[in-house]
Design an enzyme around this catalytic site. Structure first.
Site, PDB file in Angstrom:
ATOM      1  N   ASN A 211       0.850  -1.202   0.000  1.00 16.07           N
ATOM      2  CA  ASN A 211       0.000   0.000   0.000  1.00 16.07           C
ATOM      3  C   ASN A 211       0.882   1.248   0.000  1.00 16.07           C
ATOM      4  O   ASN A 211       2.109   1.141  -0.068  1.00 16.07           O
ATOM      5  CB  ASN A 211      -0.951  -0.018   1.208  1.00 16.07           C
ATOM      6  CG  ASN A 211      -0.170  -0.145   2.502  1.00 16.07           C
ATOM      7  OD1 ASN A 211       0.638   0.710   2.827  1.00 16.07           O
ATOM      8  ND2 ASN A 211      -0.384  -1.240   3.234  1.00 16.07           N
ATOM      9  N   LYS A 341     -13.204  -0.804  15.557  1.00 15.45           N
ATOM     10  CA  LYS A 341     -11.866  -1.430  15.651  1.00 15.45           C
ATOM     11  C   LYS A 341     -11.337  -1.362  17.076  1.00 15.45           C
ATOM     12  O   LYS A 341     -10.695  -2.296  17.550  1.00 15.45           O
ATOM     13  CB  LYS A 341     -10.889  -0.740  14.688  1.00 15.45           C
ATOM     14  CG  LYS A 341     -11.085  -1.198  13.256  1.00 15.45           C
ATOM     15  CD  LYS A 341     -10.184  -0.486  12.278  1.00 15.45           C
ATOM     16  CE  LYS A 341     -10.565  -0.902  10.853  1.00 15.45           C
ATOM     17  NZ  LYS A 341      -9.971  -0.077   9.817  1.00 15.45           N
TER      18      LYS A 341
HETATM   19  O1  PMT Z   1       2.818   5.972   6.727  1.00 13.12           O
HETATM   20  P1  PMT Z   1       2.214   7.302   6.318  1.00 13.12           P
HETATM   21  O2  PMT Z   1       2.356   7.549   4.843  1.00 13.12           O
HETATM   22  O3  PMT Z   1       2.731   8.440   7.161  1.00 13.12           O
HETATM   23  O4  PMT Z   1       0.633   7.234   6.569  1.00 13.12           O
HETATM   24  C1  PMT Z   1       0.143   7.114   7.863  1.00 13.12           C
HETATM   25  C2  PMT Z   1      -0.944   6.043   7.942  1.00 13.12           C
HETATM   26  C3  PMT Z   1      -2.173   6.519   7.178  1.00 13.12           C
HETATM   27  C4  PMT Z   1      -0.444   4.709   7.357  1.00 13.12           C
HETATM   28  C5  PMT Z   1      -1.203   5.789   9.477  1.00 13.12           C
HETATM   29  O5  PMT Z   1      -1.414   6.963  10.104  1.00 13.12           O
HETATM   30  C6  PMT Z   1      -2.377   4.862   9.689  1.00 13.12           C
HETATM   31  O6  PMT Z   1      -3.532   5.219   9.627  1.00 13.12           O
HETATM   32  N1  PMT Z   1      -2.009   3.583   9.962  1.00 13.12           N
HETATM   33  C7  PMT Z   1      -2.947   2.482  10.054  1.00 13.12           C
HETATM   34  C8  PMT Z   1      -3.287   2.025   8.676  1.00 13.12           C
HETATM   35  C9  PMT Z   1      -4.158   0.800   8.692  1.00 13.12           C
HETATM   36  O7  PMT Z   1      -3.751  -0.188   8.147  1.00 13.12           O
HETATM   37  O8  PMT Z   1      -5.275   0.889   9.329  1.00 13.12           O
HETATM   38  P2  PMT Z   1      -6.342  -0.317   9.520  1.00 13.12           P
HETATM   39  O9  PMT Z   1      -7.594   0.383   9.839  1.00 13.12           O
HETATM   40  O10 PMT Z   1      -6.311  -1.225   8.332  1.00 13.12           O
HETATM   41  O11 PMT Z   1      -5.793  -1.119  10.773  1.00 13.12           O
HETATM   42  C10 PMT Z   1      -6.185  -0.806  12.098  1.00 13.12           C
HETATM   43  C11 PMT Z   1      -5.042  -1.057  13.056  1.00 13.12           C
HETATM   44  O12 PMT Z   1      -4.696  -2.442  13.055  1.00 13.12           O
HETATM   45  C12 PMT Z   1      -3.765  -0.294  12.701  1.00 13.12           C
HETATM   46  O13 PMT Z   1      -3.189   0.113  13.899  1.00 13.12           O
HETATM   47  C13 PMT Z   1      -2.890  -1.362  12.016  1.00 13.12           C
HETATM   48  O14 PMT Z   1      -1.499  -1.119  12.228  1.00 13.12           O
HETATM   49  C14 PMT Z   1      -3.322  -2.625  12.748  1.00 13.12           C
HETATM   50  N2  PMT Z   1      -3.230  -3.851  11.956  1.00 13.12           N
HETATM   51  C15 PMT Z   1      -4.013  -4.009  10.854  1.00 13.12           C
HETATM   52  C16 PMT Z   1      -3.974  -5.216  10.166  1.00 13.12           C
HETATM   53  C17 PMT Z   1      -3.111  -6.246  10.616  1.00 13.12           C
HETATM   54  N3  PMT Z   1      -3.050  -7.380   9.989  1.00 13.12           N
HETATM   55  N4  PMT Z   1      -2.349  -6.049  11.702  1.00 13.12           N
HETATM   56  C18 PMT Z   1      -2.386  -4.870  12.375  1.00 13.12           C
HETATM   57  O15 PMT Z   1      -1.671  -4.695  13.365  1.00 13.12           O
END
Ligand code: PMT
Length: 404
Positions: A211, A341
């Site tokens: 991504n 979440k």
């Molecule tokens: O890296 P940048 O370009 O500065 O951008 C910042 C960002 C947008 C990436 C960052 O601020 C952000 O929002 N990160 C989380 C992105 C994400 O994948 O969100 P999610 O809603 O899919 O996941 C929710 C949470 O679960 C997140 O904390 C993620 O790290 C965690 N996760 C998700 C999937 C997985 N398999 N394992 C995880 O730990």
């Protein structure tokens, strides 16, 4: 808040209506124990007279580079060496451009080039000028050179526009200045693990799923946490960013790698922050050779399997469980999805990111977030990720340890 006792501050005032607020700023800096000398550009003198700053600072105001009398009293190189830090408030678009270009065509720009002191700017300009790609590129260049930007704030402007570009209020500038040069050690003695950047899942030897995460948000938090006194382990996906000073970095590529490294770090940390954009699904099989379109691979080439949820695993621990903070990158129903979440993953806090917002998200230098925990929601205005990271560290420390 700690003080500015014995700090010698060179206050640069450039042209803009906000210059009148800098008179109050002199007083606020002195209240904190700083000695202040003022340098005014020609533009600034159109808005406020040097005499005002002379009376308030108790020192002659410096305006000219090539004035023999001023050079005899305190030469510009002497002045550059005198300063413990240079604060330019207001910093106009023109000053930012000249500093970014490394020009030395007036006293203020020459002093900035001749001084080794930290340089801090409080930008102030019309919202369209602030948003202009040229100004944004200059801000980025200055930032990358270690120049700190305080603000700008957003709101109604003297010209009647509404938007980002207002100089911060003097008290706010002083608070942020202190925080920039000597942040409160709110995480002293604490260990923090942070995931940042994307993960990458191989499909065959030349292709992968991933991504647009750049790692900027997670790296900014790692830097802010270190400056707040924490011992930081940064588990970084494949990104092109320098490691912040004092941070222990563990480089990973796949979600499985990140999962292992995060679990190891979580065994020994007080706070776990998941800023990484983890790839949720990976190819069920990684082809040993490049997948060929000639081999009858027309449709259904990809079969996916679910990756482990790293942050949910760590939040679900019954032992060795740190305070767990997640991020939520959403494109719609931001609050609703983020709250979901927070609950489903059993997190202590979640930072909701509207990644469809042009003011932030993936790969931007800026971001705008809402911090949600069990009892409250707090919207942080759009700001540079480096600025936002400092605020987030303060909020996380407060929630995790009640500020201790
Ligand atoms: O890296 P940048 O370009 O500065 O951008 C910042 C960002 C947008 C990436 C960052 O601020 C952000 O929002 N990160 C989380 C992105 C994400 O994948 O969100 P999610 O809603 O899919 O996941 C929710 C949470 O679960 C997140 O904390 C993620 O790290 C965690 N996760 C998700 C999937 C997985 N398999 N394992 C995880 O730990």
């Amino acid at each position: 808040m700690s003080s500015l006792a014995d700090k010698r501050i060179l206050l640069g005032v450039s042209g803009g209506i906000a210059a009148y607020k800098s008179a109050d700023l002199v007083r606020r800096l002195q209240d904190r124990g700083a000695s202040v000398r003022v340098v005014m550009t020609a533009g600034a003198q159109e808005f406020v007279r040097p005499l005002t700053f002379q009376a308030l600072s108790g020192n002659p105001v410096h305006t000219d580079l090539l004035d023999p009398a001023a050079e005899a009293a305190m030469g510009h190189i002497e002045l550059a060496k005198w300063a413990d830090l240079i604060l330019i408030a207001p910093a106009s678009a023109s000053v930012m451009a000249r500093l970014a270009a490394g020009m030395a065509d007036d006293l203020l720009s020459t002093l900035c080039l001749a001084s080794e002191a930290p340089l801090i700017l409080a930008p102030a300009m019309n919202q369209a000028m602030w948003r202009h790609p040229a100004t944004q590129a200059n801000a980025q260049t200055l930032n990358a050179r270690g120049v700190s930007l305080l603000g700008p704030g957003a709101g109604s402007q003297a010209c009647g526009d509404i938007g980002p570009g207002r100089m911060l209020e003097p008290l706010d500038i002083v608070a942020r200045l202190i925080d920039t040069i000597a942040p409160e050690q709110v995480l002293k003695g604490k260990r923090v693990a942070i995931t940042a950047g994307p993960t990458r899942e191989a499909l065959d030897p030349v292709r992968y799923l991933s991504n647009h995460s750049s790692g900027k948000m997670g790296f900014a938090i790692a830097e802010a946490a270190t400056r707040a006194g924490a011992e930081v382990t940064l588990i970084a996906g494949p990104v092109r960013l320098a490691t912040p000073a004092g941070v222990t970095r563990v480089d990973v590529v796949s979600t499985d790698d990140m999962h292992r490294a995060a679990n190891e770090a979580a065994d020994h940390c007080d706070i776990f922050i998941a800023a990484a954009a983890v790839v949720d699904f990976r190819p069920a099989r990684v082809a040993a050779q490049k997948i060929k379109k000639e081999d009858g691979n027309d449709t259904d080439v990809l079969q996916l399997t679910k990756n482990p949820d790293i942050v949910a695993d760590i939040a679900g621990r019954s032992a060795l469980r740190p305070f767990v903070v997640g991020f939520a990158a959403e494109t719609e129903k931001v609050l609703e999805h983020a709250r979901g979440k927070l609950q489903r993953k059993h997190l202590d806090m979640i930072i909701a990111n509207d990644v469809s917002n042009p003011e932030g998200g993936f790969n931007s230098d800026r971001n705008q977030v809402i911090v949600i925990d069990g009892s409250s929601e707090q919207t942080l205005p759009a700001a540079l990720k480096t600025e936002l990271a400092k605020q987030l560290v303060g909020i996380i420390a407060e929630r995790a340890f009640g500020g201790h």
